[in-house]
Scaffold this motif. Structure first.
Motif, short mmCIF file in Angstrom:
data_model
loop_
_atom_site.label_atom_id
_atom_site.label_comp_id
_atom_site.label_asym_id
_atom_site.label_seq_id
_atom_site.Cartn_x
_atom_site.Cartn_y
_atom_site.Cartn_z
N THR A 78 0.84 -1.20 0.00
CA THR A 78 0.00 0.00 0.00
C THR A 78 0.87 1.25 0.00
O THR A 78 0.62 2.20 -0.76
N LEU A 81 0.98 3.96 -3.06
CA LEU A 81 0.67 5.38 -2.85
C LEU A 81 1.83 6.28 -3.24
O LEU A 81 1.62 7.40 -3.70
N PHE A 110 -7.40 13.03 -0.57
CA PHE A 110 -7.81 11.95 0.34
C PHE A 110 -6.70 10.91 0.49
O PHE A 110 -6.38 10.48 1.60
N LEU A 111 -6.12 10.51 -0.64
CA LEU A 111 -5.04 9.52 -0.58
C LEU A 111 -3.80 10.09 0.13
O LEU A 111 -3.11 9.36 0.85
N ASN A 162 -3.84 12.30 2.59
CA ASN A 162 -4.15 12.25 4.02
C ASN A 162 -4.09 10.81 4.53
O ASN A 162 -3.55 10.55 5.61
N SER A 163 -4.62 9.88 3.77
CA SER A 163 -4.58 8.47 4.16
C SER A 163 -3.14 7.97 4.24
O SER A 163 -2.79 7.18 5.12
N VAL A 207 -1.59 8.97 7.47
CA VAL A 207 -2.06 8.10 8.55
C VAL A 207 -1.32 6.77 8.51
O VAL A 207 -0.86 6.26 9.53
N LEU A 208 -1.19 6.21 7.32
CA LEU A 208 -0.50 4.93 7.17
C LEU A 208 0.98 5.05 7.56
O LEU A 208 1.54 4.14 8.19
#
Length: 169
Positions: free
Chosen positions: A85, A89, A133-134, A136-137, A140-141
């Motif tokens: 992931t 990204l 969105f990605l 920000n995600s 977090v990841l």
């Protein structure tokens, strides 16, 4: 058995983190926020280019990458999910940013050079929202990734965190 990542991979890891954080902190419409936008685009382009260099380095140094303690099937699955992931990204977010920027302007000056843009008829607003969105995600990841390294260091007391840090013995 090796217990540290090769130094070039360590540099690539931490440089990528710095550029991702720079991109995150300078986010926004680069056609409106010119100076921070230029930094955002610089960071995004750099992350995109480093992605490919990183892949080459992993194959080049694959025999020198440390193998940590055997993991449970659950840990191994989680590790691989997070790893792939993160890598996806690192590629996808800059591409979506480039597509979004291409839809916002017909030309973009990038440190005095014209950045190559593509002609698109996609919904730029929607792609920009997905890009954000990605992003920000991704942050977090990255936080979970860092937390996992700390858990390995303080709870499991293994070499996972130290393997990515450069300290001479």
């Amino acid at each position: 058995m090796k217990n540290k990542y090769p130094f070039p991979i360590m540099i690539m890891h931490w440089l990528t983190l710095c550029l991702v954080v720079l991109a995150y902190l300078t986010g926004g419409d680069p056609t409106v926020h010119l100076k921070s936008g230029e930094l955002h685009v610089f960071a995004g382009v750099s992350v995109f280019l480093l992605f490919f260099i990183r892949i080459i380095m992993i194959f080049t140094y694959r025999k020198d990458i440390p193998l940590n303690k055997p993991m449970s099937k659950y840990q191994r699955t989680l590790f691989l999910m997070v790893k792939y992931t993160l890598y996806s990204l690192l590629f996808l977010i800059p591409v979506l940013g480039w597509v979004t920027l291409s839809g916002l302007t017909e030309s973009y000056q990038f440190f005095g050079m014209s950045l190559p843009l593509i002609s698109n008829s996609w919904d730029v607003e929607k792609i920009g929202e997905i890009h954000e969105f990605l992003g920000n995600s991704f942050m977090v990841l990255i936080g979970f990734h860092a937390l996992a390294a700390l858990i390995h260091h303080y709870v499991f007391k293994d070499n996972v965190l130290k393997s990515m840090l450069y300290f001479k013995k």
